[in-house]
Write an enzyme that holds these catalytic residues in place. Structure first.
Site, PDB file in Angstrom:
ATOM      1  N   LEU A 175      -6.146   3.170  -6.987  1.00  0.00           N
ATOM      2  CA  LEU A 175      -5.170   3.755  -5.764  1.00  0.00           C
ATOM      3  C   LEU A 175      -6.494   5.700  -5.727  1.00  0.00           C
ATOM      4  O   LEU A 175      -7.585   5.169  -5.975  1.00  0.00           O
ATOM      5  CB  LEU A 175      -4.741   4.725  -6.288  1.00  0.00           C
ATOM      6  CG  LEU A 175      -2.990   3.958  -6.888  1.00  0.00           C
ATOM      7  CD1 LEU A 175      -2.863   6.002  -7.396  1.00  0.00           C
ATOM      8  CD2 LEU A 175      -2.151   4.299  -5.474  1.00  0.00           C
ATOM      9  N   ASP A 176      -6.171   5.653  -3.868  1.00  0.00           N
ATOM     10  CA  ASP A 176      -7.526   6.971  -4.277  1.00  0.00           C
ATOM     11  C   ASP A 176      -7.674   7.777  -5.262  1.00  0.00           C
ATOM     12  O   ASP A 176      -6.579   8.276  -5.415  1.00  0.00           O
ATOM     13  CB  ASP A 176      -7.021   7.093  -2.825  1.00  0.00           C
ATOM     14  CG  ASP A 176      -7.354   5.879  -1.931  1.00  0.00           C
ATOM     15  OD1 ASP A 176      -7.955   4.823  -1.722  1.00  0.00           O
ATOM     16  OD2 ASP A 176      -6.809   6.219  -0.541  1.00  0.00           O
ATOM     17  N   MET A 177      -8.486   8.402  -4.807  1.00  0.00           N
ATOM     18  CA  MET A 177      -9.028   9.415  -5.419  1.00  0.00           C
ATOM     19  C   MET A 177      -7.691  10.856  -5.627  1.00  0.00           C
ATOM     20  O   MET A 177      -7.069  10.836  -6.191  1.00  0.00           O
ATOM     21  CB  MET A 177      -9.833  10.610  -5.304  1.00  0.00           C
ATOM     22  CG  MET A 177     -10.347  11.717  -5.721  1.00  0.00           C
ATOM     23  SD  MET A 177     -12.389  12.475  -5.136  1.00  0.00           S
ATOM     24  CE  MET A 177     -12.041  13.826  -6.576  1.00  0.00           C
ATOM     25  N   THR A 233      -4.552  10.272  -4.142  1.00  0.00           N
ATOM     26  CA  THR A 233      -3.352   9.795  -4.731  1.00  0.00           C
ATOM     27  C   THR A 233      -3.706   9.711  -5.565  1.00  0.00           C
ATOM     28  O   THR A 233      -3.714   9.077  -6.598  1.00  0.00           O
ATOM     29  CB  THR A 233      -3.397   8.319  -3.363  1.00  0.00           C
ATOM     30  OG1 THR A 233      -4.191   8.390  -2.066  1.00  0.00           O
ATOM     31  CG2 THR A 233      -1.810   7.388  -4.338  1.00  0.00           C
TER      32      THR A 233
END
Length: 300
Positions: A133-135, A137
């Site tokens: 996951l993105d930082m 998210t």
């Protein structure tokens, strides 16, 4: 000890164990080679080589625990474990946390926290990420504890057999209460950019969505990913004129008092256990910052 066990059927009598491991158990050549070198393959409790000829009713066992090291420092960071067994661990990642160390973020990552957890719980594991996951998210991430589980789940991920559900809050009201966004996503060849765009040169990208709740000028939306492109939900929703609250890359500058990151949460994962093939349906509650945003929008 994490193992795979199987009794030899008549079909494999007189055949080499290598064929049994590949055809009957579906193991990769890489896993078989690694286990063979480490003498982790047994027949009736005796270590065997790959040219061993099988007999009916013999008991084959593969020890999945491998002595491995990883250049990630253990750090005592709390983690929210949603599910764990001998093969996998699924954690609910906090927002504003990087998944794996990078040049910019060498500590404080989810991987650092997991290495500490494995060490303290006396598990000989390294961090094998199945999903990311993105930082900014939050939500569910699958981590495999051994080579077999990683191989099986990576295969399922490639085949889109792992169902990934997200909750997000968008600006404005979606034109339809549910639908499918099928638009290609492309990464422009601009140095230093992480931004993606809708462009015919890109990869086909499919997001199914459903409005869960409408507010005065915003929607709470569930997204089900059919493909897993970088920034897919953020790009798709923004392209329809409904950027995610807090998403400064694809939307608007927000008041940091309301929310300080994109309101995107990976709340659901449906997939089969790599070993038992039992269906797992895992869910994570909405994090505090998104819950506060929803309350704010209800009161507007």
């Amino acid at each position: 000890m994490s193992t795979i066990k199987k009794v030899v059927s008549k079909e494999f009598e007189g055949r080499k164990i290598r064929e049994f491991l590949k055809e009957e158990l579906g193991l990769s050549s890489r896993l078989i080679r690694s286990a063979s070198i480490d003498k982790r393959i047994f027949v009736d409790n005796k270590s065997v080589k790959m040219n061993y000829i099988l007999k009916s009713n013999e008991k084959v066992l593969i020890d999945l625990v491998k002595e491995e090291t990883q250049n990630i420092d253990p750090e005592n960071i709390p983690i929210d474990i949603i599910y764990e067994d001998e093969d996998i661990i699924v954690v609910n990642k906090s927002p504003n946390m990087v998944v794996h160390p990078t040049k910019r973020y060498q500590s404080g990552t989810l991987a650092n926290a997991l290495m500490y957890y494995f060490k303290e719980s006396n598990q000989k594991c390294i961090v094998r990420l199945v999903s990311r996951l993105d930082m900014d998210t939050s939500g569910l991430i699958i981590v495999a504890k051994n080579q077999y589980a990683h191989m099986e789940l990576s295969k399922e991920m490639t085949l889109n057999n792992i169902e990934k559900r997200y909750l997000t809050v968008v600006h404005g009201h979606m034109a339809k209460e549910e639908g499918t966004i099928d638009l290609p996503i492309y990464r422009p060849e601009e140095e230093g950019t992480i931004r993606r765009v809708i462009d015919e040169r890109g990869q086909r990208s499919i997001t199914h969505y459903k409005v869960i709740e409408r507010f005065k000028d915003s929607d709470l939306v569930e997204c089900l990913l059919e493909t897993g492109r970088t920034h897919q939900i953020r790009v798709h929703l923004s392209s329809l004129g409904h950027p995610i609250w807090g998403d400064t890359l694809y939307g608007n500058e927000e008041d940091g008092e309301i929310i300080s990151r994109q309101a995107l949460h990976a709340y659901g994962l449906d997939f089969k256990s790599p070993r038992t093939k039992k269906e797992l349906k895992l869910r994570a509650n909405i994090p505090e910052d998104i819950a506060k945003l929803i309350e704010y929008l209800k009161e507007k």
